[in-house]
Design a protein around this motif. Structure first.
Motif, mmCIF file in Angstrom:
data_model
loop_
_atom_site.group_PDB
_atom_site.id
_atom_site.type_symbol
_atom_site.label_atom_id
_atom_site.label_comp_id
_atom_site.label_asym_id
_atom_site.label_seq_id
_atom_site.Cartn_x
_atom_site.Cartn_y
_atom_site.Cartn_z
ATOM 1 N N MET A 1 0.901 -1.117 0.055
ATOM 2 C CA MET A 1 0.065 0.292 -0.082
ATOM 3 C C MET A 1 0.916 1.321 0.156
ATOM 4 N N SER A 2 0.551 2.185 -0.954
ATOM 5 C CA SER A 2 1.440 3.348 -0.846
ATOM 6 C C SER A 2 1.108 4.326 -0.041
ATOM 7 N N ASP A 3 2.150 5.259 0.390
ATOM 8 C CA ASP A 3 1.642 6.412 1.657
ATOM 9 C C ASP A 3 0.521 7.082 1.187
ATOM 10 N N GLN A 4 0.343 7.372 -0.246
ATOM 11 C CA GLN A 4 -0.749 8.190 -0.803
ATOM 12 C C GLN A 4 -2.252 7.441 -0.372
ATOM 13 N N ASN A 5 -2.230 6.135 -0.310
ATOM 14 C CA ASN A 5 -3.445 5.486 -0.151
ATOM 15 C C ASN A 5 -3.450 5.196 1.709
ATOM 16 N N CYS A 6 -2.756 6.070 2.336
ATOM 17 C CA CYS A 6 -2.827 5.783 3.714
ATOM 18 C C CYS A 6 -3.388 6.925 4.396
ATOM 19 N N ILE A 7 -4.005 7.836 3.606
ATOM 20 C CA ILE A 7 -4.546 9.064 4.564
ATOM 21 C C ILE A 7 -5.760 8.437 5.151
ATOM 22 N N PRO A 8 -5.858 8.556 6.507
ATOM 23 C CA PRO A 8 -6.913 8.175 7.106
ATOM 24 C C PRO A 8 -8.296 8.734 6.710
ATOM 25 N N THR A 9 -9.278 7.873 5.897
ATOM 26 C CA THR A 9 -10.557 8.469 5.575
ATOM 27 C C THR A 9 -11.358 7.078 5.866
ATOM 28 N N ALA A 10 -12.770 7.340 6.148
ATOM 29 C CA ALA A 10 -13.541 6.249 6.030
ATOM 30 C C ALA A 10 -13.710 5.109 4.993
ATOM 31 N N PRO A 11 -13.800 5.793 3.758
ATOM 32 C CA PRO A 11 -13.535 4.944 2.470
ATOM 33 C C PRO A 11 -12.154 4.202 2.444
ATOM 34 N N ALA A 12 -11.140 4.898 2.598
ATOM 35 C CA ALA A 12 -9.831 4.425 2.576
ATOM 36 C C ALA A 12 -9.733 3.050 3.753
ATOM 37 N N LEU A 13 -10.155 3.329 4.985
ATOM 38 C CA LEU A 13 -9.915 2.151 6.001
ATOM 39 C C LEU A 13 -10.936 1.181 5.446
ATOM 40 N N GLU A 14 -12.229 1.378 4.946
ATOM 41 C CA GLU A 14 -13.336 0.370 4.463
ATOM 42 C C GLU A 14 -12.470 -0.497 3.278
ATOM 43 N N ALA A 15 -11.778 -0.023 2.368
ATOM 44 C CA ALA A 15 -11.407 -0.433 1.293
ATOM 45 C C ALA A 15 -10.052 -1.588 1.853
ATOM 46 N N ARG A 16 -9.367 -1.062 2.785
ATOM 47 C CA ARG A 16 -8.318 -1.873 3.301
ATOM 48 C C ARG A 16 -8.789 -3.008 4.118
ATOM 49 N N LEU A 17 -9.803 -2.800 5.017
ATOM 50 C CA LEU A 17 -10.508 -3.887 5.717
ATOM 51 C C LEU A 17 -11.133 -4.746 4.896
ATOM 52 N N ARG A 18 -11.660 -4.332 3.734
ATOM 53 C CA ARG A 18 -12.326 -5.394 2.755
ATOM 54 C C ARG A 18 -11.210 -6.054 2.253
ATOM 55 N N GLU A 19 -10.195 -5.613 1.684
ATOM 56 C CA GLU A 19 -9.059 -6.300 0.982
ATOM 57 C C GLU A 19 -8.569 -7.277 1.885
ATOM 58 N N ALA A 20 -8.187 -6.843 3.472
ATOM 59 C CA ALA A 20 -7.510 -7.643 3.966
ATOM 60 C C ALA A 20 -8.261 -8.834 4.805
ATOM 61 N N LEU A 21 -9.566 -8.511 5.084
ATOM 62 C CA LEU A 21 -10.336 -9.545 5.952
ATOM 63 C C LEU A 21 -11.532 -10.085 5.616
ATOM 64 N N ALA A 22 -12.029 -9.478 4.040
ATOM 65 C CA ALA A 22 -13.161 -9.771 3.499
ATOM 66 C C ALA A 22 -14.200 -10.003 4.525
ATOM 67 N N PRO A 23 -14.625 -9.004 5.261
ATOM 68 C CA PRO A 23 -15.769 -9.046 5.955
ATOM 69 C C PRO A 23 -17.000 -9.123 5.318
ATOM 70 N N THR A 24 -17.943 -9.719 5.819
ATOM 71 C CA THR A 24 -19.390 -10.043 5.423
ATOM 72 C C THR A 24 -20.171 -8.879 5.785
ATOM 73 N N TRP A 25 -19.629 -8.115 6.844
ATOM 74 C CA TRP A 25 -20.509 -6.975 7.587
ATOM 75 C C TRP A 25 -19.563 -6.099 7.849
ATOM 76 N N LEU A 26 -19.520 -4.645 7.361
ATOM 77 C CA LEU A 26 -18.704 -3.557 7.776
ATOM 78 C C LEU A 26 -19.151 -2.473 7.635
ATOM 79 N N ASP A 27 -18.927 -1.484 8.523
ATOM 80 C CA ASP A 27 -19.247 -0.179 8.833
ATOM 81 C C ASP A 27 -18.118 0.454 9.286
ATOM 82 N N VAL A 28 -17.749 1.732 8.554
ATOM 83 C CA VAL A 28 -16.561 2.538 9.076
ATOM 84 C C VAL A 28 -17.182 3.991 9.134
ATOM 85 N N ILE A 29 -17.101 4.641 10.363
ATOM 86 C CA ILE A 29 -17.666 5.747 10.699
ATOM 87 C C ILE A 29 -16.467 6.816 11.368
#
Length: 92
Positions: A1-29
């Motif tokens: 993951m590049s540094d540019q993709n590590c800016i903490p935003t809800a969509p960025a965190l959600e994308a990373r969690l989906r990629e790493a953990l393949a959740p069936t339920w996810l909400d990032v606030i």
């Protein structure tokens, strides 16, 4: 993951969690605005305090500490980039 993709935003965190953990339920606030003036808050009002509600097979059969470690490990680059606080709710 590049540094540019590590800016903490809800969509960025959600994308990373989906990629790493393949959740069936996810909400990032992003709750940063509610923490203005608190330790770790920035002047932007976003990107420092988040709540993650997550669930899926990756969490089944693990202790609460191990479940949380999965989330923290997946988001480590964001922590290094300014993510200050993370509330985690897991539905296994």
């Amino acid at each position: 993951m590049s540094d540019q993709n590590c800016i903490p935003t809800a969509p960025a965190l959600e994308a990373r969690l989906r990629e790493a953990l393949a959740p069936t339920w996810l909400d990032v606030i992003d709750e940063s605005a509610a923490h203005a003036g608190h330790a770790g808050a920035n002047d932007l009002g976003y990107g420092t305090h988040f709540r993650v509600r997550i669930g899926g097979p990756a969490f089944a059969g693990r202790s609460r500490v191990a479940q949380h470690r999965l989330v923290y490990d997946a988001l480590r680059n964001f922590t290094d980039a300014g993510l200050h606080a993370l509330a985690i709710e897991i539905k296994a």
